[in-house]
Design a protein around this motif. Structure first.
Motif, PDB file in Angstrom:
ATOM      1  N   ARG A 105      -3.108   0.996 -12.393  1.00 39.35           N
ATOM      2  CA  ARG A 105      -2.106   1.219 -11.368  1.00 39.35           C
ATOM      3  C   ARG A 105      -2.048   0.050 -10.384  1.00 39.35           C
ATOM      4  O   ARG A 105      -0.973  -0.329  -9.922  1.00 39.35           O
ATOM      5  CB  ARG A 105      -2.394   2.518 -10.609  1.00 39.35           C
ATOM      6  N   ASN A 109       1.272  -2.042  -9.406  1.00 43.93           N
ATOM      7  CA  ASN A 109       1.769  -2.254  -8.041  1.00 43.93           C
ATOM      8  C   ASN A 109       2.035  -3.733  -7.768  1.00 43.93           C
ATOM      9  O   ASN A 109       3.028  -4.096  -7.124  1.00 43.93           O
ATOM     10  CB  ASN A 109       0.762  -1.708  -7.027  1.00 43.93           C
ATOM     11  N   GLU A 110       1.158  -4.571  -8.272  1.00 48.95           N
ATOM     12  CA  GLU A 110       1.335  -6.007  -8.090  1.00 48.95           C
ATOM     13  C   GLU A 110       2.602  -6.503  -8.780  1.00 48.95           C
ATOM     14  O   GLU A 110       3.371  -7.294  -8.209  1.00 48.95           O
ATOM     15  CB  GLU A 110       0.111  -6.750  -8.626  1.00 48.95           C
ATOM     16  N   GLU A 113       5.724  -5.233  -6.881  1.00 46.23           N
ATOM     17  CA  GLU A 113       5.968  -6.014  -5.659  1.00 46.23           C
ATOM     18  C   GLU A 113       6.618  -7.350  -5.988  1.00 46.23           C
ATOM     19  O   GLU A 113       7.524  -7.809  -5.284  1.00 46.23           O
ATOM     20  CB  GLU A 113       4.646  -6.234  -4.920  1.00 46.23           C
TER      21      GLU A 113
END
Length: 205
Positions: A105, A109-110, A113
């Motif tokens: 996860r 998320n990286e 973004e």
């Protein structure tokens, strides 16, 4: 299955696929890479694409026997809805690719973004763009009710469905169930000549 039969089935299959996505999302505690993430987003992708014939069918019902103004309004609503379909389709595709590419996860998320940081990407495919899906749906079903092609309670149920899903992603199954209630019986009407409102109410629930 013929093209017209497929179009009629989409009125039930589209909401059902959205509900499947919502249910899979509920059981996916991690919301991360893995089978649940992939299957859920494939269901989302299928559900959104199935709304293309739904929008087209609602437009046909909204303009039968009507003049240029009605056709223009319904055509504009259809265009908005299709733009929303395109936006959610891209979003689901990005989510699938991210889920496949990341190991966990945090990695997802990286990647999110980085993708959403691209100028124009977030409004086009995550905020403004997907809203057009619901705008097009609401305009088409309200117009269909206004010309008495469908019962007046159906737009109210669709509004409730949209409000429920907007309140939280965990409520997507409830919203999808409301969409199924409002839309599923309309598939058989989308390709047939319209009847006066009283006759429609006698023939359908």
């Amino acid at each position: 299955m013929t093209r017209s039969t497929w179009g009629r089935a989409a009125f039930a299959a589209g909401p059902a696929c959205l509900g499947t996505y919502g249910l899979i999302r509920l059981i996916d505690d991690e919301h991360g890479p893995g089978p649940d993430w992939s299957l859920g987003h494939l269901a989302l992708l299928a559900g959104v694409v199935l709304f293309v014939p739904v929008f087209a069918g609602l437009r046909r019902m909204a303009v039968r026997g009507r003049g240029p103004a009605a056709r223009w309004f319904a055509g504009s609503a259809l265009a908005l809805g299709l733009l929303g379909v395109a936006a959610v389709t891209v979003q689901a595709g990005i989510d699938l690719v991210v889920g496949y590419s990341a190991a966990d996860r945090a990695g997802m998320n990286e990647l999110f973004e980085r993708i959403q940081g691209t100028p124009g990407m977030k409004p086009a495919f995550y905020t403004v763009g997907p809203v057009l899906f619901y705008v097009g749906l609401l305009l088409l079903i309200v117009q269909s009710a206004a010309v008495r092609a469908i019962e007046a309670w159906r737009p109210a149920v669709v509004v409730a469905a949209v409000a429920v899903m907007a309140a939280g992603l965990d409520l997507i199954p409830v919203g999808a169930l409301l969409l199924l209630l409002a839309l599923a019986p309309l598939g058989r009407r989308a390709g047939t000549p319209s009847a006066p409102h009283g006759e429609v109410r006698a023939a359908h629930w």
